[in-house]
Design a protein around this motif. Structure first.
Motif, PDB file in Angstrom:
ATOM      1  N   VAL A   1       0.853  -1.190   0.000  1.00  8.08           N
ATOM      2  CA  VAL A   1       0.000   0.000   0.000  1.00  8.08           C
ATOM      3  C   VAL A   1       0.889   1.240   0.000  1.00  8.08           C
ATOM      4  O   VAL A   1       1.769   1.385   0.843  1.00  8.08           O
ATOM      5  N   VAL A   2       0.653   2.136  -0.977  1.00  8.73           N
ATOM      6  CA  VAL A   2       1.413   3.379  -1.029  1.00  8.73           C
ATOM      7  C   VAL A   2       0.557   4.596  -0.719  1.00  8.73           C
ATOM      8  O   VAL A   2       1.078   5.646  -0.361  1.00  8.73           O
ATOM      9  N   GLN A   3      -0.772   4.461  -0.852  1.00  9.05           N
ATOM     10  CA  GLN A   3      -1.654   5.563  -0.487  1.00  9.05           C
ATOM     11  C   GLN A   3      -3.091   5.060  -0.372  1.00  9.05           C
ATOM     12  O   GLN A   3      -3.523   4.224  -1.147  1.00  9.05           O
ATOM     13  N   THR A   4      -3.801   5.592   0.620  1.00  4.67           N
ATOM     14  CA  THR A   4      -5.212   5.260   0.816  1.00  4.67           C
ATOM     15  C   THR A   4      -6.004   6.559   0.873  1.00  4.67           C
ATOM     16  O   THR A   4      -5.629   7.490   1.584  1.00  4.67           O
ATOM     17  N   ILE A   5      -7.105   6.574   0.128  1.00  2.14           N
ATOM     18  CA  ILE A   5      -7.961   7.750   0.071  1.00  2.14           C
ATOM     19  C   ILE A   5      -9.367   7.316   0.471  1.00  2.14           C
ATOM     20  O   ILE A   5      -9.875   6.314  -0.024  1.00  2.14           O
ATOM     21  N   HIS A   6      -9.965   8.059   1.381  1.00  2.88           N
ATOM     22  CA  HIS A   6     -11.288   7.721   1.896  1.00  2.88           C
ATOM     23  C   HIS A   6     -12.196   8.940   1.757  1.00  2.88           C
ATOM     24  O   HIS A   6     -11.810  10.058   2.090  1.00  2.88           O
ATOM     25  N   MET A   7     -13.416   8.697   1.258  1.00  2.00           N
ATOM     26  CA  MET A   7     -14.413   9.758   1.105  1.00  2.00           C
ATOM     27  C   MET A   7     -15.745   9.247   1.643  1.00  2.00           C
ATOM     28  O   MET A   7     -16.097   8.107   1.418  1.00  2.00           O
ATOM     29  N   SER A   8     -16.470  10.113   2.335  1.00  4.76           N
ATOM     30  CA  SER A   8     -17.797   9.740   2.817  1.00  4.76           C
ATOM     31  C   SER A   8     -18.777  10.821   2.404  1.00  4.76           C
ATOM     32  O   SER A   8     -18.490  11.612   1.512  1.00  4.76           O
ATOM     33  N   GLN A   9     -19.929  10.881   3.063  1.00 10.15           N
ATOM     34  CA  GLN A   9     -20.955  11.822   2.651  1.00 10.15           C
ATOM     35  C   GLN A   9     -20.605  13.270   2.980  1.00 10.15           C
ATOM     36  O   GLN A   9     -21.261  14.179   2.517  1.00 10.15           O
ATOM     37  N   THR A  10     -19.590  13.492   3.760  1.00 12.06           N
ATOM     38  CA  THR A  10     -19.180  14.864   4.052  1.00 12.06           C
ATOM     39  C   THR A  10     -18.382  15.413   2.880  1.00 12.06           C
ATOM     40  O   THR A  10     -18.096  14.706   1.923  1.00 12.06           O
ATOM     41  N   LYS A  11     -18.007  16.634   2.975  1.00  9.47           N
ATOM     42  CA  LYS A  11     -17.192  17.266   1.931  1.00  9.47           C
ATOM     43  C   LYS A  11     -15.713  17.182   2.284  1.00  9.47           C
ATOM     44  O   LYS A  11     -14.914  17.990   1.849  1.00  9.47           O
ATOM     45  N   ASP A  12     -15.372  16.189   3.077  1.00 13.33           N
ATOM     46  CA  ASP A  12     -13.980  15.968   3.454  1.00 13.33           C
ATOM     47  C   ASP A  12     -13.443  14.751   2.724  1.00 13.33           C
ATOM     48  O   ASP A  12     -14.186  13.831   2.392  1.00 13.33           O
ATOM     49  N   ILE A  13     -12.156  14.762   2.504  1.00 14.70           N
ATOM     50  CA  ILE A  13     -11.470  13.631   1.892  1.00 14.70           C
ATOM     51  C   ILE A  13     -10.241  13.362   2.740  1.00 14.70           C
ATOM     52  O   ILE A  13      -9.559  14.285   3.177  1.00 14.70           O
ATOM     53  N   THR A  14     -10.001  12.097   3.036  1.00 16.60           N
ATOM     54  CA  THR A  14      -8.863  11.724   3.867  1.00 16.60           C
ATOM     55  C   THR A  14      -7.836  11.025   2.982  1.00 16.60           C
ATOM     56  O   THR A  14      -8.154  10.065   2.288  1.00 16.60           O
ATOM     57  N   VAL A  15      -6.614  11.542   3.023  1.00 19.81           N
ATOM     58  CA  VAL A  15      -5.513  10.966   2.263  1.00 19.81           C
ATOM     59  C   VAL A  15      -4.465  10.536   3.278  1.00 19.81           C
ATOM     60  O   VAL A  15      -3.867  11.373   3.953  1.00 19.81           O
ATOM     61  N   ASP A  16      -4.270   9.224   3.383  1.00 19.10           N
ATOM     62  CA  ASP A  16      -3.302   8.678   4.344  1.00 19.10           C
ATOM     63  C   ASP A  16      -3.482   9.272   5.737  1.00 19.10           C
ATOM     64  O   ASP A  16      -2.546   9.778   6.350  1.00 19.10           O
TER      65      ASP A  16
END
Length: 146
Positions: free
Chosen positions: A105-120
């Motif tokens: 794994v070199v990068q994980t990106i997570h998005m949910s119903q909010t307007k936020d995005i999580t990168v690592d």
């Protein structure tokens, strides 16, 4: 006395400006295409059902990275826009992209119903002007993970 206070204020202002410019992130936090060889997309709906899809095609990976760059306000020629609006159900889904190189794994990106995005594990708030790009990215993920 007034001159010393003015000099002190100028020095403090310069130090604050230097600190803020050092903290300002330049570019996007998204990995480049030459540092990955595979992406795994996971979409989870409101009932916990999961859809996954694995991609290793370089042209798809570049398009996916281009769409991610658009979310962070960086223009990218490789991006493919999906302008179909998300339904309310699709907005409630959680989306995850995991990038790999040589099965690590070199990068994980997570998005949910909010307007936020999580990168690592680092959270970013998507600017109002880039929210359409976020919805377009989610639509892109829905199209391939069917």
């Amino acid at each position: 006395m007034k001159q010393k206070k003015a000099i002190a204020m100028i020095l403090i202002s310069l130090m604050c400006l230097f600190f803020l410019s050092a903290c300002h992130q330049k570019g996007t936090p998204i990995i480049s295409a030459d540092k990955l060889d595979k992406a795994v997309i996971l979409i989870k709906d409101g009932q916990g059902r999961e859809r996954t899809w694995e991609a290793s095609d370089l042209s798809f990976l570049k398009a996916l990275l281009g769409n991610l760059n658009l979310v962070f306000g960086k223009d990218d020629k490789s991006a493919q826009r999906f302008d179909t609006p998300l339904t309310e159900k699709e907005k409630a889904f959680t989306y995850q992209i995991t990038f790999y190189q040589a099965d690590k794994v070199v990068q994980t990106i997570h998005m949910s119903q909010t307007k936020d995005i999580t990168v690592d594990k680092k959270q970013f708030t998507v600017k109002e002007t880039d929210r359409q790009a976020l919805d377009s990215l989610k639509q892109h993920l829905l199209v391939v993970a069917k």
